[in-house]
Design a protein around this motif. Sequence first.
Motif, mmCIF file in Angstrom:
data_model
loop_
_atom_site.group_PDB
_atom_site.id
_atom_site.type_symbol
_atom_site.label_atom_id
_atom_site.label_comp_id
_atom_site.label_asym_id
_atom_site.label_seq_id
_atom_site.Cartn_x
_atom_site.Cartn_y
_atom_site.Cartn_z
ATOM 1 N N VAL A 165 0.856 -1.184 0.000
ATOM 2 C CA VAL A 165 0.000 0.000 0.000
ATOM 3 C C VAL A 165 0.892 1.235 0.000
ATOM 4 O O VAL A 165 1.820 1.338 0.816
ATOM 5 N N VAL A 166 0.637 2.162 -0.906
ATOM 6 C CA VAL A 166 1.403 3.408 -0.930
ATOM 7 C C VAL A 166 0.801 4.374 0.077
ATOM 8 O O VAL A 166 -0.397 4.656 0.051
ATOM 9 N N HIS A 167 1.647 4.881 0.980
ATOM 10 C CA HIS A 167 1.205 5.850 1.979
ATOM 11 C C HIS A 167 1.472 7.266 1.469
ATOM 12 O O HIS A 167 2.603 7.589 1.079
ATOM 13 N N VAL A 168 0.444 8.087 1.469
ATOM 14 C CA VAL A 168 0.587 9.496 1.089
ATOM 15 C C VAL A 168 -0.002 10.343 2.212
ATOM 16 O O VAL A 168 -0.835 9.876 2.991
ATOM 17 N N ILE A 169 0.434 11.591 2.286
ATOM 18 C CA ILE A 169 0.022 12.474 3.385
ATOM 19 C C ILE A 169 -0.801 13.630 2.836
ATOM 20 O O ILE A 169 -0.361 14.331 1.907
ATOM 21 N N ASN A 170 -1.980 13.806 3.397
ATOM 22 C CA ASN A 170 -2.812 14.944 3.034
ATOM 23 C C ASN A 170 -2.038 16.244 3.258
ATOM 24 O O ASN A 170 -1.451 16.451 4.320
ATOM 25 N N GLY A 171 -2.027 17.100 2.252
ATOM 26 C CA GLY A 171 -1.293 18.357 2.354
ATOM 27 C C GLY A 171 0.099 18.289 1.763
ATOM 28 O O GLY A 171 0.699 19.323 1.468
ATOM 29 N N LEU A 172 0.615 17.065 1.591
ATOM 30 C CA LEU A 172 1.930 16.906 0.969
ATOM 31 C C LEU A 172 1.824 16.262 -0.408
ATOM 32 O O LEU A 172 2.591 16.583 -1.311
ATOM 33 N N VAL A 173 0.883 15.333 -0.577
ATOM 34 C CA VAL A 173 0.719 14.692 -1.876
ATOM 35 C C VAL A 173 -0.053 15.628 -2.802
ATOM 36 O O VAL A 173 -0.992 16.314 -2.390
ATOM 37 N N SER A 174 0.355 15.659 -4.068
ATOM 38 C CA SER A 174 -0.331 16.491 -5.051
ATOM 39 C C SER A 174 -1.288 15.644 -5.881
ATOM 40 O O SER A 174 -1.146 14.415 -5.964
ATOM 41 N N ILE A 175 -2.235 16.288 -6.499
ATOM 42 C CA ILE A 175 -3.149 15.575 -7.404
ATOM 43 C C ILE A 175 -2.360 14.976 -8.569
ATOM 44 O O ILE A 175 -2.668 13.878 -9.050
#
Length: 307
Positions: A165-175
């Motif tokens: 599972v790829v973990h991304v962070i709200n506010g750091l990951v872009s669309i």
Amino acid sequence: MIKANWVKYKNGNYNVILNLNDGTKIRETIDPEATSFIPETIESFDCKITNSCDMGCPMCHENSIPNGKHGDLFAPSFLDTLHPYTEIAIGGGNPLEHPDLYKFLQLCKERKFVPSMTVNQVHFEKNFDFIKKLVDEKLIYGLGVSLNNVNKNFVDKLKEIPNAVVHVINGLVSIQDLEKMRDFGVRKILILGYKIFRRGEHLYEVDSSNINLRGIALKKWLPDILKDKWFEVVSFDNLALKQLDVKALLSEKEWNQFYMGDDGLEGEQTSASMFIDMVERKFAKNSCSKERFDLLPTVEEMYERLK
């Protein structure tokens, strides 16, 4: 009758049915008239095993550093009191740096625990063969990979790990990052809330404008990401659920079906989970909690303290 790869155990007033292949979890109250789940002990916990990491990520909420301290994973402890099939989310720091990681995972397998592990993308790519070995030997059941940059080579390696599972962070990951992952065929993502805590607090102080703008964009695009099925699975931690107001996108039935309970970040501890720091030998409601306590002899005592 429980099918192959599924296990079942009782926790308080309900049964937990867990698929060891893909992590699917079903809870069923023993009394069909019951209106809530009342656990007696934890089903899962986040387990920090080391504070050593060479990445220096500016958002690190554990303040991990190169040559940071490792936890003692074999001291007499609450581990002896965990029930079979307890899920353990192993992290750090960089857990791959812990010299006793492999031995610890062997112990977990002997005791029928269900470990998963989270690593940084850089460490994932550098240590791919070792990680694949852990998966093939069923020493870890799931793998979280914290995103650094989206590229085809990374995604191709990721596809060799069925439960990655790829973990991304709200506010750091872009669309744009999410679009690239979709186009390269990433199957599963976990969206984490932005933690204004420790290093993350300093980063927010200096870059709050960009962090907030990316968060606004993700919240705007999220209905389409879910509706158009950019990924097979999109999951959230409790902080992201709140920051992105995910509840507003679901029916009441869907929310009740999928929501796993409050982790105590704000309000009552209703989830059957906690955070345990094996380095400092502390436990807390979650990894952002400033209120931490010395480990107690049994997991039931610790969980009762948190409720």
